[in-house]
Motif scaffolding. Structure first.
Motif, PDB file in Angstrom:
ATOM      1  N   LEU A 129      20.150  46.528  58.645  1.00  0.00           N
ATOM      2  CA  LEU A 129      18.748  46.111  58.766  1.00  0.00           C
ATOM      3  C   LEU A 129      18.572  45.245  60.011  1.00  0.00           C
ATOM      4  O   LEU A 129      18.828  44.029  59.992  1.00  0.00           O
ATOM      5  CB  LEU A 129      18.317  45.332  57.517  1.00  0.00           C
ATOM      6  N   ILE A 177       9.858  51.301  56.265  1.00  0.00           N
ATOM      7  CA  ILE A 177       9.573  50.338  55.190  1.00  0.00           C
ATOM      8  C   ILE A 177       8.781  49.186  55.827  1.00  0.00           C
ATOM      9  O   ILE A 177       9.354  48.361  56.553  1.00  0.00           O
ATOM     10  CB  ILE A 177      10.861  49.804  54.536  1.00  0.00           C
ATOM     11  N   ALA A 223       6.519  45.673  56.338  1.00  0.00           N
ATOM     12  CA  ALA A 223       6.762  44.295  55.897  1.00  0.00           C
ATOM     13  C   ALA A 223       6.059  43.972  54.596  1.00  0.00           C
ATOM     14  O   ALA A 223       6.469  43.053  53.885  1.00  0.00           O
ATOM     15  CB  ALA A 223       6.332  43.327  56.992  1.00  0.00           C
ATOM     16  N   GLN A 269       5.675  46.185  52.031  1.00  0.00           N
ATOM     17  CA  GLN A 269       6.084  47.080  50.945  1.00  0.00           C
ATOM     18  C   GLN A 269       6.460  46.246  49.726  1.00  0.00           C
ATOM     19  O   GLN A 269       7.065  45.162  49.850  1.00  0.00           O
ATOM     20  CB  GLN A 269       7.269  47.959  51.389  1.00  0.00           C
ATOM     21  N   ASN A 278      10.247  45.121  49.372  1.00  0.00           N
ATOM     22  CA  ASN A 278      11.013  44.721  50.553  1.00  0.00           C
ATOM     23  C   ASN A 278      11.356  43.240  50.386  1.00  0.00           C
ATOM     24  O   ASN A 278      10.490  42.376  50.478  1.00  0.00           O
ATOM     25  CB  ASN A 278      10.171  44.939  51.808  1.00  0.00           C
ATOM     26  N   GLY A 301      10.116  40.881  53.048  1.00  0.00           N
ATOM     27  CA  GLY A 301       8.726  41.063  53.414  1.00  0.00           C
ATOM     28  C   GLY A 301       7.792  40.137  52.663  1.00  0.00           C
ATOM     29  O   GLY A 301       8.207  39.296  51.838  1.00  0.00           O
ATOM     30  N   GLY A 321       9.872  44.169  58.778  1.00  0.00           N
ATOM     31  CA  GLY A 321       9.634  45.555  58.415  1.00  0.00           C
ATOM     32  C   GLY A 321      10.622  46.418  59.166  1.00  0.00           C
ATOM     33  O   GLY A 321      11.244  45.983  60.148  1.00  0.00           O
ATOM     34  N   TRP A 358      17.511  51.274  61.497  1.00  0.00           N
ATOM     35  CA  TRP A 358      17.903  50.759  60.185  1.00  0.00           C
ATOM     36  C   TRP A 358      18.438  51.898  59.330  1.00  0.00           C
ATOM     37  O   TRP A 358      18.155  53.073  59.557  1.00  0.00           O
ATOM     38  CB  TRP A 358      16.716  50.065  59.493  1.00  0.00           C
ATOM     39  N   LEU A 385       8.230  54.179  49.713  1.00  0.00           N
ATOM     40  CA  LEU A 385       8.792  53.135  50.569  1.00  0.00           C
ATOM     41  C   LEU A 385       7.801  52.679  51.630  1.00  0.00           C
ATOM     42  O   LEU A 385       7.998  51.633  52.258  1.00  0.00           O
ATOM     43  CB  LEU A 385      10.054  53.655  51.274  1.00  0.00           C
ATOM     44  N   ASN A 428      12.000  50.468  44.663  1.00  0.00           N
ATOM     45  CA  ASN A 428      12.901  49.403  45.073  1.00  0.00           C
ATOM     46  C   ASN A 428      14.277  49.996  45.382  1.00  0.00           C
ATOM     47  O   ASN A 428      15.009  50.400  44.478  1.00  0.00           O
ATOM     48  CB  ASN A 428      13.013  48.363  43.964  1.00  0.00           C
ATOM     49  N   PHE A 432      16.371  48.105  47.214  1.00  0.00           N
ATOM     50  CA  PHE A 432      17.145  46.911  47.541  1.00  0.00           C
ATOM     51  C   PHE A 432      17.754  46.250  46.308  1.00  0.00           C
ATOM     52  O   PHE A 432      18.565  45.332  46.426  1.00  0.00           O
ATOM     53  CB  PHE A 432      16.258  45.901  48.269  1.00  0.00           C
TER      54      PHE A 432
END
Length: 952
Positions: free
Chosen positions: A260, A376, A378, A380, A383, A386, A398, A405, A473, A489, A491
């Protein structure tokens, strides 16, 4: 038609004496009974010849397996039984998810079948007639699936290990398998069997019922078959629980692997230099969620080994997948006149099977990753870096589509990928047969017609819809405007609703059809001093058709990504439709040269010719000639020369380009140590860290410019059956087969090796990621290679005798592979490229041991019988590797059974144990991640079974 045995066709008058047949326990034996002299014995037709003759037993024993022998063999299926023959090479079976069988079973004699043991150079017949081609999860096939033939209709099997194109036409280059159906009888025959491994998995259940009735001139047979097997997981065997390939870099796991840009040296989040960079990707710490605002980075760590190692093999993957099938067969026969008989038959079979894989290993990004062009923003919803997670707008990160990324993660919330097949086989046939007088002799004739269809409906569960993922996303506004869109999600933990939104199930179908008609006549032209001069003539028409209907969504271009990508993770393939028809005529002549002379017992010749006219490749004539010489009773010298012919199949001609994943070993791993074609590949590269356990993304396609392949085969043998030692027999046969313009595809490993070692045009089929070295695509297509050459020796020693306490039988059946060479033209010019596989096992699912064998010792008493069987698979090479030696060890599987019978087998109960010593396959680095060749070995382990049968 009663079929007695498998005979080496061109020399059937004498060449088959002392070929092995099967004993009650399913092992090769030789019938040494003296020949009968009664001319009233019924004429029969033997596989490998179209000529009917009196008392075929006087030609010696033949390679046959009866229905009782199948029952007593301990085998779980016809394919399982045939694949244990020493002459059988790698053959598709129902094992696991690491191969391409998808529940099908094939037989590949002499290793001459097509890719991965498909068996397309072995002709499979049912009562001397062709069976419809197989279908598969990813398009139709060009071989017979033995699992489409209901077990209860089978009365016996004959194996001809000799080319027979002049007798039967194309596809008989490596040999012929003839499956005999049950013939008219009165009564009921039934058997049931159940078995399970000593680990408590892999349970199997089968039941077969046959009812027969004769009614004056009419007869009726109805049979039903059922079979079910339960799965075995890779995690439940030490050999298959984890790949042998060492993990040298952090791979994909459910905790993800994130690159990222913007997080390294980020003052707001307080991250260190290189954090979430290309050389220091980060992984989620786990738990229910991640920290808010500036604490988000605390929920991630720089991924490293061994803490972030992840074993995809332990994720519910099948080592042997479940399967279920049931089938019905019916036959009505009627004696129309004293000279003409009619029969009508119908078959239906349905098979369901299932292969479970690990969840999707997602690899997406902006300008990085396997699938690129995602973004994706900022804002979202999920995130962590974000605004939705409390990060101020000025500090929010973002990840744009034009940014490098990348996110790699195992989508466990979506579920294991699951391929399921439902295969239906239907066949209707009718025939007339009879006799007439010609030249003062009796002639037999038959006419036959059949229509067959094989159809599959295939489902692939738990894939991913890239378009839905893109929306989920992306911009919150775009997602809100799309019907059903649920922000996702990637992450942290994913909810069921999120998984449902991106989950994709593909559905496709394909079918094959066969129209077949034949007319045959056989009889005596006139008598020679040594016996009758016999002739067989005939005509055959055949039309083969295949249609493949892949899922339209899988093949559709993505709405949001570039044209390089499709909508889903599903493997694409273009729709396929093709057909061909052909007309064939043949003639076969049996010539007795002399018999019962003072200087020799007999000399017989056989000549055969066939002309085939294909709508795709034109016409071709093939010939076969053989001789059998008996200097005295008990000794036979035999030899044949046969020409073979195989036209390209519909699959080879018309298969649409389809995505697939290859197993293969990349010589450029670690940078390739200066190999020409590995220039620019980083030293830290290891293909095992990409895709699923290093599987190689590729494309397979047909080739409409293929030419037919031809072959020349020679066999020489000796058979000794001394009258001084009744029951003793020894046969030794040498074979040499050369296929010209062989239709084949080079394996992924072969293509990669040629690219690495020679570079230039050899690398045109390999596309790599310029930065990582990972293989993005490998192209494999059917082509006419220069030739395939194979040679070897088969030998069988058997002794069978009676004692006061029962009958004892012992047999040793072996096969030696002298050479197996594939010779390919060099596209760069210069000498041909030669790949000699004999003794090697350094390619996935392609083990060629020089020695294979079977042995058995049996005792049969008045009401009890026992047998011990052993099967030997010799050693072979393995790919050079860092974790074991470069050899695959030899193994011996040992089976045992005891049976108890009542009233001469009218009822029989048996218990048995296969693989008594729980021998596992030898570990093979070339076959990682499953770690063994699933088409040669069995990882089931010790297996116990019980069977009960009745005849009324």
């Amino acid at each position: 038609m009663a079929i007695r045995g498998a005979m080496m066709g061109a020399s059937f008058l004498a060449l088959t004496a002392a070929m092995p047949s099967y004993a009650q326990q399913g092992q090769p034996v030789v019938d040494t009974a003296a020949p009968a002299e009664d001319d009233s014995v019924q004429e029969i037709t033997v596989t490998g010849s179209r000529i009917q003759r009196h008392d075929a037993d006087n030609l010696g024993p033949l390679l046959t397996i009866t229905s009782d022998e199948i029952v007593k063999s301990g085998a779980t299926s016809v394919g399982d039984l045939l694949q244990k023959l020493p002459s059988a090479g790698v053959s598709l079976n129902s094992n696991g998810t690491q191969g391409t069988s998808y529940g099908a079973s094939s037989i590949n004699l002499r290793y001459l079948g097509g890719g991965e043991g498909s068996g397309n150079r072995v002709l499979v017949l049912v009562d001397g007639h062709r069976w419809v081609d197989a279908v598969g999860q990813r398009g139709f096939r060009d071989f017979v699936d033995l699992n489409t033939i209901p077990a209860a209709m089978i009365d016996g099997i004959e194996v001809l290990k000799d080319g027979a194109s002049a007798i039967y036409g194309a596809d008989a280059i490596a040999g012929v398998i003839n499956i005999k159906t049950i013939q008219p009888f009165d009564g009921i025959r039934a058997n049931v069997k159940t078995g399970i491994t000593d680990k408590g998995d892999g349970g199997e259940y089968s039941a077969n019922l046959a009812v027969g009735k004769r009614m004056g001139r009419a007869s009726l047979i109805v049979t039903g078959s059922y079979y079910k097997s339960n799965p075995i997981l890779t995690s439940d065997r030490a050999l298959t629980a984890n790949t042998l390939v060492p993990q040298t870099a952090v791979g994909t796991s459910p905790n993800g692997l994130f690159i990222l840009p913007g997080l390294a040296n980020n003052g707001y989040f307080g991250t260190a230099a290189g954090f979430a960079g290309t050389n220091s990707p980060i992984a989620f710490n786990g738990g229910a969620g991640y920290g808010a605002g500036s604490a988000a980075d605390n929920s991630y760590h720089v991924a490293s080994l061994p803490g972030d190692a992840y074993n995809t093999q332990a994720q519910g993957i099948y080592s042997a997948g479940p399967s279920e099938r049931f089938g019905f067969y019916g036959r009505f026969g009627y004696e129309v006149t004293n000279d003409i008989n009619l029969h009508i038959e119908a078959t239906y079979n349905k098979r369901t099977s299932d292969q479970l894989f690990s969840p999707v290993l997602l690899d997406i990004g902006g300008t990085a990753g396997t699938v690129r062009g995602f973004a994706i923003p900022a804002n979202q919803a999920f995130n962590p870096f974000g605004t939705a997670n409390g990060v101020p707008t000025a500090n929010a990160l973002g990840f744009a589509a034009n940014s490098a990324w990348r996110i790699r993660t195992v989508l466990t919330a979506v579920g294991n990928r699951d391929n399921q097949q439902s295969v239906e086989t239907m066949r209707v046939a009718s025939g007339l047969d009879g006799h007439f007088s010609l030249f003062g002799n009796r002639w037999n004739w038959d006419a036959y017609g059949a229509y067959s269809k094989n159809k599959i409906n295939a489902v692939a569960l738990n894939g991913v819809n890239y378009d839905n993922l893109f929306l989920a996303l992306g911009s919150p506004a775009a997602c809100a405007a799309a019907a059903g869109c649920v922000p996702i999600n990637l992450f942290g933990p994913m909810t069921a609703a999120q998984a449902d939104y991106i989950r994709f199930t593909s559905r496709d179908s394909n079918f094959t059809e066969l129209y077949n008609g034949t007319v045959n006549a056989t009889g005596t032209l006139f008598d020679l001093p040594a016996g009758p001069l016999a002739l067989a003539v005939g005509y055959e028409y055949r039309r083969n058709r295949g249609v493949d209907n892949p899922d339209t969504t899988v093949n559709a271009a993505s709405t949001y990504l570039t044209s390089a990508y499709t909508k889903t993770t599903g493997q694409t393939r273009t729709a396929t439709s093709g057909s061909y028809d052909l007309h064939e005529v043949y003639g076969e002549l049996a010539i007795p040269i002399f018999a019962d002379k003072a200087f020799a017992k007999s000399l017989d010749l056989d000549l055969a010719a066939r002309y085939s006219r294909y709508s795709t490749v034109g016409g071709k004539m093939t010939f076969k000639a053989g001789a059998g010489y008996r200097p005295f009773e008990g000794l036979l010298l035999r030899g044949t020369y046969a020409q073979g012919f195989r036209a390209p199949s519909i699959l080879e001609l018309y298969q649409g380009a389809r995505q697939t994943s290859f197993q293969g070993n990349d010589p450029c791993n670690g940078g390739g140590a200066g190999l020409t074609g590995c220039a620019g590949v980083p030293t830290g590269y290891n293909q095992a860290n990409y895709n699923l356990n290093g599987l190689i993304a590729g494309v397979i396609s047909g080739n409409q410019n293929l030419k037919p392949e031809t072959s020349d085969s020679i066999s020489l043998g000796i058979a000794i059956t001394p009258r001084q030692v009744p029951g003793l027999a020894l046969t030794v046969d040498y074979y040499n087969i050369v296929i010209h313009d062989a239709i084949a595809s080079q394996s992924a490993t072969q293509i990669l090796t040629l690219c690495a070692q020679r570079g230039g045009v050899f690398c045109d089929l390999v596309t790599r990621d310029a930065s990582t070295g990972a293989i993005l695509q490998l192209l494999q297509g059917a082509q006419n290679l220069a030739s395939i050459k194979t040679s070897g020796v088969d030998a069988t020693l058997r002794y069978d005798f009676s004692t006061s306490f029962g009958r004892i039988g012992a047999v040793l059946d072996t096969s030696y592979l002298g050479q197996f060479r594939t010779i390919s033209p060099n596209p760069a010019g210069g000498a041909d490229i030669i790949d000699d596989r004999a003794g090697k096992g350094d390619q996935p699912r392609s083990t060629y041991p020089r020695w294979k064998g079977q042995a058995s010792l049996s005792w049969t008493g008045e009401a009890v019988d026992t047998v011990v069987r052993a099967r030997y698979i010799g050693s072979s090479t393995d790919v050079a590797n860092p974790v074991k030696d470069s050899r695959t060890a030899a193994v011996i599987y040992t089976d045992a059974e005891v049976g108890f019978s009542v009233d001469k087998d009218r009822a029989r109960f048996s218990i048995g144990m296969n693989n008594v010593f729980d021998v596992m396959p030898p570990a093979s680095y070339a076959n990682a991640p499953i770690n063994y060749d699933i088409y040669t070995y069995d990882a089931r382990g010790r297996y116990l079974y019980a069977r009960f049968s009745v005849k009324m």
